[in-house]
Design a protein around this motif. Sequence first.
Motif, PDB file in Angstrom:
ATOM      1  N   GLU A  53       0.827  -1.214   0.000  1.00 55.29           N
ATOM      2  CA  GLU A  53       0.000   0.000   0.000  1.00 55.29           C
ATOM      3  C   GLU A  53       0.862   1.266   0.000  1.00 55.29           C
ATOM      4  O   GLU A  53       0.898   2.033   0.962  1.00 55.29           O
ATOM      5  CB  GLU A  53      -0.965   0.002   1.191  1.00 55.29           C
ATOM      6  CG  GLU A  53      -1.967  -1.124   1.186  1.00 55.29           C
ATOM      7  CD  GLU A  53      -2.991  -1.030   0.055  1.00 55.29           C
ATOM      8  OE1 GLU A  53      -2.965  -0.032  -0.698  1.00 55.29           O
ATOM      9  OE2 GLU A  53      -3.820  -1.958  -0.074  1.00 55.29           O
ATOM     10  N   PRO A  54       1.563   1.515  -1.092  1.00 54.15           N
ATOM     11  CA  PRO A  54       2.499   2.643  -1.161  1.00 54.15           C
ATOM     12  C   PRO A  54       1.801   3.983  -0.925  1.00 54.15           C
ATOM     13  O   PRO A  54       0.658   4.194  -1.315  1.00 54.15           O
ATOM     14  CB  PRO A  54       3.048   2.558  -2.587  1.00 54.15           C
ATOM     15  CG  PRO A  54       2.029   1.774  -3.352  1.00 54.15           C
ATOM     16  CD  PRO A  54       1.476   0.794  -2.378  1.00 54.15           C
ATOM     17  N   ASN A  55       2.536   4.897  -0.283  1.00 55.42           N
ATOM     18  CA  ASN A  55       1.990   6.218   0.044  1.00 55.42           C
ATOM     19  C   ASN A  55       2.121   7.218  -1.093  1.00 55.42           C
ATOM     20  O   ASN A  55       1.261   8.086  -1.255  1.00 55.42           O
ATOM     21  CB  ASN A  55       2.678   6.789   1.287  1.00 55.42           C
ATOM     22  CG  ASN A  55       2.219   6.096   2.553  1.00 55.42           C
ATOM     23  OD1 ASN A  55       1.062   5.722   2.670  1.00 55.42           O
ATOM     24  ND2 ASN A  55       3.137   5.927   3.489  1.00 55.42           N
ATOM     25  N   LEU A  56       3.192   7.128  -1.873  1.00 53.59           N
ATOM     26  CA  LEU A  56       3.434   8.081  -2.965  1.00 53.59           C
ATOM     27  C   LEU A  56       3.486   7.301  -4.277  1.00 53.59           C
ATOM     28  O   LEU A  56       4.432   6.553  -4.531  1.00 53.59           O
ATOM     29  CB  LEU A  56       4.744   8.833  -2.726  1.00 53.59           C
ATOM     30  CG  LEU A  56       5.204   9.818  -3.803  1.00 53.59           C
ATOM     31  CD1 LEU A  56       4.108  10.817  -4.157  1.00 53.59           C
ATOM     32  CD2 LEU A  56       6.475  10.536  -3.362  1.00 53.59           C
ATOM     33  N   VAL A  57       2.439   7.469  -5.094  1.00 58.10           N
ATOM     34  CA  VAL A  57       2.261   6.657  -6.293  1.00 58.10           C
ATOM     35  C   VAL A  57       2.256   7.550  -7.532  1.00 58.10           C
ATOM     36  O   VAL A  57       1.599   8.601  -7.549  1.00 58.10           O
ATOM     37  CB  VAL A  57       0.935   5.866  -6.232  1.00 58.10           C
ATOM     38  CG1 VAL A  57       0.692   5.093  -7.530  1.00 58.10           C
ATOM     39  CG2 VAL A  57       0.953   4.904  -5.053  1.00 58.10           C
TER      40      VAL A  57
END
Length: 229
Positions: A53-57
Motif C-alpha cells: 500500500e504505497p503512500n506516494l504513487v
Amino acid sequence: MSKPRPIELEFSRKYDQQHAVQYLHKHHDGLARRLSHWRDEQLARQALKLADEPNLVLDLPCGAGRFWPLLAERPNRVILAADNSAHMLATAQASQPAEVVSRVEKFQTSAFDITLGPNAVDCIFSIRLLHHIAEAEHRLAILREFHRVTRDTVIISLWVDGNYKAWKRKRLEAKRASQGRASENQNRFVVKRQVIEAEFRQAGFEIIGHQDFLPGYAMWRVYTLRKVA
C-alpha cells in the motif's frame, strides 16, 4: 553534450482530444466493459496490497484517470499522474470527481524520460502501456526508467502468452500473414512470459507476484515488481 531525444512511438501520437474522450467512455460502454473495469480494479487493489500500500504513487500513463478514484481510496496516499498526451490529462481533469482530482498532481511526460528525479516515488502504477511495446529494447528502456524513478515497487500490466486468447490471436495473425493481410498498424502485442520476466530481472527488479485477469483464458496479467539493484 546535448541529451538524446526520448523515444517516441507511433501509437502514442493518436491520443488527440477525440481519442481521449473515446478512451474515457469505452471502459463503461455496456455490461461487458463495466465488468472488465471492475475486474481491472480488483487486480489493481491486489497489486497495491502486494506492494505494501504505497503512500506516494505515480500513475503513468494515467490515461483518462480511470484508476484515480481507486488510488484515492487511501486518504493518506499522495497521487502523481502523468501521461504523454495533454489531451488525456485534460480529459481526466474534466471527467473524474472533483474531490479526487484535487488529490492528484498532474503533469505531461514520457515513460521513456520521466521528469522526476531518482527514487522520487514509492511506486509506479503503469496499467495498459507495455502491451503497446513490440521491441525488447523499448520495453527495457521503459523498465530502466521506472527503475530510476521508483524507490521501491512497480505495478505493470501487459498481454502474456500461455492462455487461450493468446493462442487464438497467434493463429489469427498467422492466417492473416499467409493471406498477405498482416496489419501494418498493429500496436498491441503479446509477450512470452519467460521473455518479459527475464526483462524485469535485467532491468533490476524481482517479481513479488502476479494476477491474471481470467487465468488460462485472458491475456492480461498484472505484475508487482520490487527494485532490487
